[in-house]
Design a protein around this motif. Structure first.
Motif, short mmCIF file in Angstrom:
data_model
loop_
_atom_site.label_atom_id
_atom_site.label_comp_id
_atom_site.label_asym_id
_atom_site.label_seq_id
_atom_site.Cartn_x
_atom_site.Cartn_y
_atom_site.Cartn_z
N LEU A 179 -16.42 -10.64 -25.24
CA LEU A 179 -15.14 -10.46 -24.56
C LEU A 179 -13.87 -10.49 -25.07
O LEU A 179 -12.85 -9.65 -25.07
CB LEU A 179 -15.06 -10.73 -23.12
N MET A 180 -13.80 -11.48 -25.85
CA MET A 180 -12.49 -12.00 -26.38
C MET A 180 -12.27 -10.74 -27.69
O MET A 180 -11.18 -10.64 -27.87
CB MET A 180 -12.63 -13.51 -26.98
N ILE A 181 -13.12 -10.43 -28.38
CA ILE A 181 -13.23 -9.39 -29.46
C ILE A 181 -12.82 -8.47 -28.79
O ILE A 181 -11.60 -7.39 -29.28
CB ILE A 181 -14.49 -9.43 -30.17
N LEU A 182 -13.37 -7.71 -27.71
CA LEU A 182 -12.70 -6.81 -27.23
C LEU A 182 -11.26 -6.72 -26.68
O LEU A 182 -10.72 -5.84 -26.87
CB LEU A 182 -13.85 -6.55 -25.89
N GLN A 183 -10.95 -7.96 -26.02
CA GLN A 183 -9.80 -7.94 -25.57
C GLN A 183 -8.81 -7.93 -26.84
O GLN A 183 -7.49 -7.46 -26.82
CB GLN A 183 -9.52 -9.08 -24.84
N GLY A 184 -9.15 -8.51 -28.12
CA GLY A 184 -8.53 -8.62 -29.23
C GLY A 184 -8.10 -6.97 -29.46
O GLY A 184 -6.82 -6.90 -29.99
N PHE A 185 -9.21 -6.43 -29.59
CA PHE A 185 -9.11 -4.82 -29.80
C PHE A 185 -8.05 -4.17 -28.92
O PHE A 185 -7.09 -3.35 -29.38
CB PHE A 185 -10.13 -4.31 -29.84
N SER A 186 -7.98 -4.46 -27.72
CA SER A 186 -7.22 -3.75 -26.88
C SER A 186 -5.71 -4.11 -27.00
O SER A 186 -4.72 -3.26 -26.94
CB SER A 186 -7.50 -4.47 -25.39
N GLU A 187 -5.60 -5.56 -27.44
CA GLU A 187 -4.19 -6.09 -27.59
C GLU A 187 -3.71 -5.38 -28.95
O GLU A 187 -2.49 -4.82 -29.08
CB GLU A 187 -4.18 -7.58 -27.79
N ILE A 188 -4.47 -5.04 -30.00
CA ILE A 188 -4.20 -4.55 -31.04
C ILE A 188 -3.77 -3.10 -30.97
O ILE A 188 -2.60 -2.50 -31.43
CB ILE A 188 -5.30 -4.44 -32.37
N PHE A 245 -5.74 -9.78 -36.84
CA PHE A 245 -6.55 -9.50 -37.78
C PHE A 245 -7.09 -10.42 -38.55
O PHE A 245 -8.24 -10.52 -39.17
CB PHE A 245 -5.98 -8.32 -38.64
N LEU A 246 -6.23 -11.52 -39.01
CA LEU A 246 -6.42 -12.68 -39.88
C LEU A 246 -6.97 -13.77 -39.16
O LEU A 246 -8.10 -14.43 -39.86
CB LEU A 246 -5.33 -12.89 -40.60
N PHE A 247 -6.78 -13.94 -37.88
CA PHE A 247 -7.38 -15.14 -37.02
C PHE A 247 -8.35 -14.91 -36.09
O PHE A 247 -9.51 -15.30 -36.05
CB PHE A 247 -6.44 -16.22 -36.76
N LEU A 248 -7.83 -14.38 -35.05
CA LEU A 248 -8.39 -14.04 -33.73
C LEU A 248 -9.77 -13.31 -34.14
O LEU A 248 -10.96 -13.85 -33.59
CB LEU A 248 -7.85 -13.32 -32.68
#
Length: 190
Positions: A144-153, A95-98
């Protein structure tokens, strides 16, 4: 979890296709070197296509790297904490960096890529290629990185709720042989 699985599947499929780009880049590099040294012939286009392929591999496979927990970490510090604390650290960092950094790059990358596309930008090198495909990789890769970030969250929240085992997001391999086995296993399952 269905959204997370869909994002993971998308990035896995993209990474599988992009992996062939690495092979193509290596083959082009080898053939280009052979022709250059054997026949004293060369072209900037051959060099640029290698750069484009490498950029595609890097930008489009980075979300898959995040999904497989293969990104750079500071395990020396974080590894001393409990799994729950590590997951909380992951969430805070996502949330703070990625997400903020990827969002800023996406925000500025879209006009950067679109302007290059609109103007049909060409390389300034003699015999060079069109530039916009490489510049379009920036917003696509970070989206795609933002989408994967949401998946990881999503996965980490589900873990904290007790609905998901940590194996869904924790790197399982620790050495080269274990990594090879993990890749083989992942390719059988996916």
């Amino acid at each position: 979890m269905a959204i997370s699985r869909a994002i993971d599947g998308l990035n896995d499929r993209i990474a599988s296709v992009v992996a062939w780009g690495l092979l193509a880049a290596v083959l082009i590099c080898a053939v280009n070197a052979l022709i250059r040294y054997s026949f004293n012939l060369s072209s900037n286009a051959w060099l640029e296509i290698q750069w484009y392929l490498f950029a595609a591999v890097f930008m489009l496979a980075a979300p898959h790297t995040l999904r497989r927990d293969e990104h750079v970490r500071i395990d020396v510090v974080v590894g001393r904490f409990s799994r729950r604390t590590q997951v909380w650290i992951d969430l805070i960092c996502f949330f703070l960096f990625l997400l903020p950094v990827c969002s800023v790059i996406l925000y500025y990358g879209i006009p950067f890529g679109l302007e290059s596309l609109r103007s049909a930008e060409m390389s300034s090198n003699a015999g060079g290629l069109i530039v916009w495909p490489a510049k379009i990789l920036v917003p696509v890769g970070f989206a795609l990185m933002i989408l994967q970030g949401f998946s990881e969250i999503i996965k980490r929240i589900e873990y904290l709720r007790g609905r998901l085992h940590e194996s869904a997001f924790v790197k399982q391999a620790h050495g080269p042989q274990q990594e090879i086995e993990a890749i083989k296993q992942a390719n059988r399952i996916d």
